[in-house]
Write a protein that holds these residues in place. Structure first.
Motif, PDB file in Angstrom:
ATOM      1  N   VAL A   1       5.910   7.563   1.834  1.00  0.00           N
ATOM      2  CA  VAL A   1       5.907   9.026   1.684  1.00  0.00           C
ATOM      3  C   VAL A   1       6.176   9.637   3.051  1.00  0.00           C
ATOM      4  O   VAL A   1       5.743   9.097   4.074  1.00  0.00           O
ATOM      5  CB  VAL A   1       4.517   9.497   1.177  1.00  0.00           C
ATOM      6  CG1 VAL A   1       4.430  11.013   1.126  1.00  0.00           C
ATOM      7  CG2 VAL A   1       4.217   8.889  -0.196  1.00  0.00           C
TER       8      VAL A   1
ATOM      9  N   LYS B   1       0.855  -1.199   0.000  1.00  0.00           N
ATOM     10  CA  LYS B   1       0.000   0.000   0.000  1.00  0.00           C
ATOM     11  C   LYS B   1       0.887   1.245   0.000  1.00  0.00           C
ATOM     12  O   LYS B   1       2.128   1.138   0.029  1.00  0.00           O
ATOM     13  CB  LYS B   1      -0.866  -0.002   1.277  1.00  0.00           C
ATOM     14  CG  LYS B   1      -1.755  -1.247   1.419  1.00  0.00           C
ATOM     15  CD  LYS B   1      -3.064  -1.026   0.694  1.00  0.00           C
ATOM     16  CE  LYS B   1      -4.110  -2.035   1.096  1.00  0.00           C
ATOM     17  NZ  LYS B   1      -4.170  -3.231   0.263  1.00  0.00           N
ATOM     18  N   THR B   2       0.264   2.420   0.014  1.00  0.00           N
ATOM     19  CA  THR B   2       1.027   3.669   0.132  1.00  0.00           C
ATOM     20  C   THR B   2       0.890   4.160   1.569  1.00  0.00           C
ATOM     21  O   THR B   2      -0.228   4.365   2.049  1.00  0.00           O
ATOM     22  CB  THR B   2       0.486   4.727  -0.847  1.00  0.00           C
ATOM     23  OG1 THR B   2       0.559   4.199  -2.175  1.00  0.00           O
ATOM     24  CG2 THR B   2       1.335   6.000  -0.772  1.00  0.00           C
TER      25      THR B   2
ATOM     26  N   ILE C   1      -3.231   7.993   0.579  1.00  0.00           N
ATOM     27  CA  ILE C   1      -2.442   7.365   1.651  1.00  0.00           C
ATOM     28  C   ILE C   1      -3.321   6.340   2.364  1.00  0.00           C
ATOM     29  O   ILE C   1      -4.431   6.658   2.799  1.00  0.00           O
ATOM     30  CB  ILE C   1      -1.956   8.437   2.664  1.00  0.00           C
ATOM     31  CG1 ILE C   1      -1.067   9.479   1.978  1.00  0.00           C
ATOM     32  CG2 ILE C   1      -1.237   7.774   3.843  1.00  0.00           C
ATOM     33  CD1 ILE C   1       0.283   9.000   1.530  1.00  0.00           C
ATOM     34  N   ASP C   2      -2.829   5.102   2.473  1.00  0.00           N
ATOM     35  CA  ASP C   2      -3.639   4.024   3.060  1.00  0.00           C
ATOM     36  C   ASP C   2      -3.407   3.856   4.560  1.00  0.00           C
ATOM     37  O   ASP C   2      -4.260   3.311   5.263  1.00  0.00           O
ATOM     38  CB  ASP C   2      -3.282   2.703   2.374  1.00  0.00           C
ATOM     39  CG  ASP C   2      -3.572   2.763   0.884  1.00  0.00           C
ATOM     40  OD1 ASP C   2      -4.752   2.954   0.530  1.00  0.00           O
ATOM     41  OD2 ASP C   2      -2.620   2.721   0.078  1.00  0.00           O
TER      42      ASP C   2
ATOM     43  N   LYS D   1      11.260   1.280   4.026  1.00  0.00           N
ATOM     44  CA  LYS D   1      11.394   0.779   2.639  1.00  0.00           C
ATOM     45  C   LYS D   1      12.422  -0.340   2.557  1.00  0.00           C
ATOM     46  O   LYS D   1      12.122  -1.452   2.119  1.00  0.00           O
ATOM     47  CB  LYS D   1      11.831   1.961   1.755  1.00  0.00           C
ATOM     48  CG  LYS D   1      11.206   1.974   0.375  1.00  0.00           C
ATOM     49  CD  LYS D   1      11.555   3.279  -0.351  1.00  0.00           C
ATOM     50  CE  LYS D   1      11.357   3.191  -1.851  1.00  0.00           C
ATOM     51  NZ  LYS D   1       9.942   3.134  -2.260  1.00  0.00           N
TER      52      LYS D   1
ATOM     53  N   ASN E   1       5.764   1.639  -1.013  1.00  0.00           N
ATOM     54  CA  ASN E   1       5.477   3.040  -1.364  1.00  0.00           C
ATOM     55  C   ASN E   1       5.426   3.867  -0.084  1.00  0.00           C
ATOM     56  O   ASN E   1       4.418   3.866   0.617  1.00  0.00           O
ATOM     57  CB  ASN E   1       4.129   3.135  -2.097  1.00  0.00           C
ATOM     58  CG  ASN E   1       4.103   2.210  -3.303  1.00  0.00           C
ATOM     59  OD1 ASN E   1       4.917   2.370  -4.211  1.00  0.00           O
ATOM     60  ND2 ASN E   1       3.225   1.221  -3.287  1.00  0.00           N
TER      61      ASN E   1
ATOM     62  N   PRO F   1       5.066   8.761  -4.948  1.00  0.00           N
ATOM     63  CA  PRO F   1       4.724   7.604  -5.787  1.00  0.00           C
ATOM     64  C   PRO F   1       3.615   7.937  -6.781  1.00  0.00           C
ATOM     65  O   PRO F   1       3.511   7.355  -7.841  1.00  0.00           O
ATOM     66  CB  PRO F   1       4.263   6.537  -4.789  1.00  0.00           C
ATOM     67  CG  PRO F   1       4.030   7.236  -3.507  1.00  0.00           C
ATOM     68  CD  PRO F   1       4.811   8.496  -3.523  1.00  0.00           C
ATOM     69  N   LYS F   2       2.801   8.955  -6.430  1.00  0.00           N
ATOM     70  CA  LYS F   2       1.746   9.403  -7.356  1.00  0.00           C
ATOM     71  C   LYS F   2       1.547  10.893  -7.073  1.00  0.00           C
ATOM     72  O   LYS F   2       1.529  11.304  -5.905  1.00  0.00           O
ATOM     73  CB  LYS F   2       0.449   8.622  -7.082  1.00  0.00           C
ATOM     74  CG  LYS F   2      -0.647   8.869  -8.134  1.00  0.00           C
ATOM     75  CD  LYS F   2      -1.855   7.954  -7.906  1.00  0.00           C
ATOM     76  CE  LYS F   2      -2.935   8.239  -8.979  1.00  0.00           C
ATOM     77  NZ  LYS F   2      -4.163   7.445  -8.706  1.00  0.00           N
TER      78      LYS F   2
ATOM     79  N   LEU G   1      -2.897  11.439  -5.221  1.00  0.00           N
ATOM     80  CA  LEU G   1      -2.203  10.655  -4.179  1.00  0.00           C
ATOM     81  C   LEU G   1      -3.141  10.202  -3.063  1.00  0.00           C
ATOM     82  O   LEU G   1      -3.876  11.007  -2.492  1.00  0.00           O
ATOM     83  CB  LEU G   1      -1.087  11.512  -3.560  1.00  0.00           C
ATOM     84  CG  LEU G   1      -0.275  10.841  -2.454  1.00  0.00           C
ATOM     85  CD1 LEU G   1       0.542   9.684  -3.021  1.00  0.00           C
ATOM     86  CD2 LEU G   1       0.622  11.854  -1.779  1.00  0.00           C
TER      87      LEU G   1
END
Ligand code: G3P
Ligand code: MG
Length: 368
Positions: free
Chosen positions: A124, A98-99, A169-170, A115, A122, A155-156, A167
């Motif tokens: 941030v 996920k992000t 965020i999860d 990471k 992903n 990432p987006k 973008l």
């Protein structure tokens, strides 16, 4: 001195007890070793009494922290005897693809841990968002040189004109003490009021002007994880300093004002909580086994001495821990950190001792 350290070992020659040491305020103050820390740990190693380090600290990889600790304490340590606040995040596999937003720590150290060490694909940080969109929190423009020195591309993209397609965020992981409470709080607020975690949106209900203070309704906002609850910690400053728990309660105040008191779902890891102590005991037993597996004994570990400086994390955690293995944990409160001599501890330890050296002496006597 030697007599006091005479340890009771089973006929098999291995002890049936071990130690868990907190770090800040017990072994170190910031990066300065506390008196007796080196002697206490090397004594236990000489007498093959197992111990682990169990800290609510973090902000860098376990390997980096352990090699720093080995050097500062002049003691040979390895990662299998070390648990820090965000170590359990590495097992949260459901978020790996996920992000996620990673908050706190210096530079991009926590982003690299997430990471490169924990396998989150992903990642941030608030610094990445500020460098991509400085207006997200205008008051941190003064720190832009710092952030630009390590910011990564998103990432987006975040597209303010079409945020619902940009973008998302999860989950939010607070790895370590936030350095920029303003930037981090603003981004947390944006995400927790968003629609489905899309930065720049407002949940359809939250955007409804008729609701007081923008209101708040469940609308797929990201999960929020804190790595520890510590309101205070013992740095090299004479008085305790605000920890990650300080940031959390400040954010709780913001949330209450903005939403009119809506419940904020979040999970807090670290000491004093049961899962952290279970994780620590698993690590301790694995370390014990590695030390003694040649004796082929089933694990006789019956008692663990938790040595800490914070009644609310170290002492409460050990006192309230229910070991699934049946081990009994005793709590030793030192006077070299958050707890100050003469105060009434908010959680009563098994014993109050001057420092880590006295803690080890007391425990070795108690274990006889
Ligand atoms: O950030 C460190 C602080 O929260 C406390 O660390 O080692 O005393 O658990 P420690
Ligand atoms: Mg401490």
């Amino acid at each position: 001195q030697h007599r006091a350290f005479q340890t009771r070992v089973q006929s098999s020659g291995v002890p049936d007890y071990a130690f868990a040491f907190d770090i800040d305020g017990v072994l170190l103050r910031s990066s300065n070793p506390l008196p007796g820390a080196h002697e206490a740990l090397t004594y236990l190693q000489r007498h093959r009494i197992p111990f682990i380090l169990l800290t609510n600290g973090g902000g860098k990889s376990e390997t980096e922290r352990v090699s720093e600790l080995s050097e500062k304490l002049n003691v040979e340590l390895n990662v299998d005897m070390f648990v820090q606040s965000h170590t359990p995040f590495a097992e949260m596999h459901e978020y790996k693809d996920k992000t996620v937003l990673v908050v706190g720590g210096d530079y991009d150290k926590c982003q690299l841990v997430a990471k490169e060490h924990y396998g989150f694909q992903n990642v941030v940080t608030p610094g990445d968002l500020l460098c991509a969109y400085p207006d997200i929190w205008p008051f941190s423009k003064v720190f832009m040189d710092y952030y630009k020195s390590f910011a990564k591309p998103l990432p987006k993209p975040f597209n303010p004109a079409n945020p619902a397609e940009s973008l998302k965020i999860d989950a939010i992981f607070v790895y370590n003490d936030p350095r920029d409470w303003g930037l981090d709080s603003s981004i947390l607020l944006d995400l927790l009021l968003s629609s489905q975690g899309h930065l720049g949106t407002l949940s359809k209900k939250n955007g409804d002007a008729s609701l007081p203070n923008r209101g708040y309704q469940q609308d797929g906002q990201p999960a929020l994880f804190y790595s520890n609850p510590d309101l205070w910690w013992a740095s090299s400053h004479p008085l305790p300093r605000l920890g990650q728990g300080g940031f959390r309660v400040a954010f709780d105040g913001l949330w209450k004002s903005v939403t009119g008191g809506a419940k904020l779902e979040h999970t807090i890891f670290g000491k004093p909580y049961q899962p952290t102590y279970e994780f620590a005991e698993r690590r301790l037993r694995a370390h014990w086994k590695a030390l003694f597996e040649q004796v082929g004994l089933n694990d006789p570990l019956k008692r663990v001495y938790m040595v800490g400086d914070n009644p609310e994390s170290d002492i409460r955690g050990a006192n309230e821990y229910q070991s699934p293995h049946g081990s009994k944990w005793r709590s030793l409160l030192v006077q070299t950190g958050v707890y100050r001599e003469g105060a009434v501890p908010s959680c009563e330890p098994t014993v109050i001792v001057k420092d880590v050296g006295e803690a080890v002496r007391w425990a070795v006597e108690d274990a006889k």
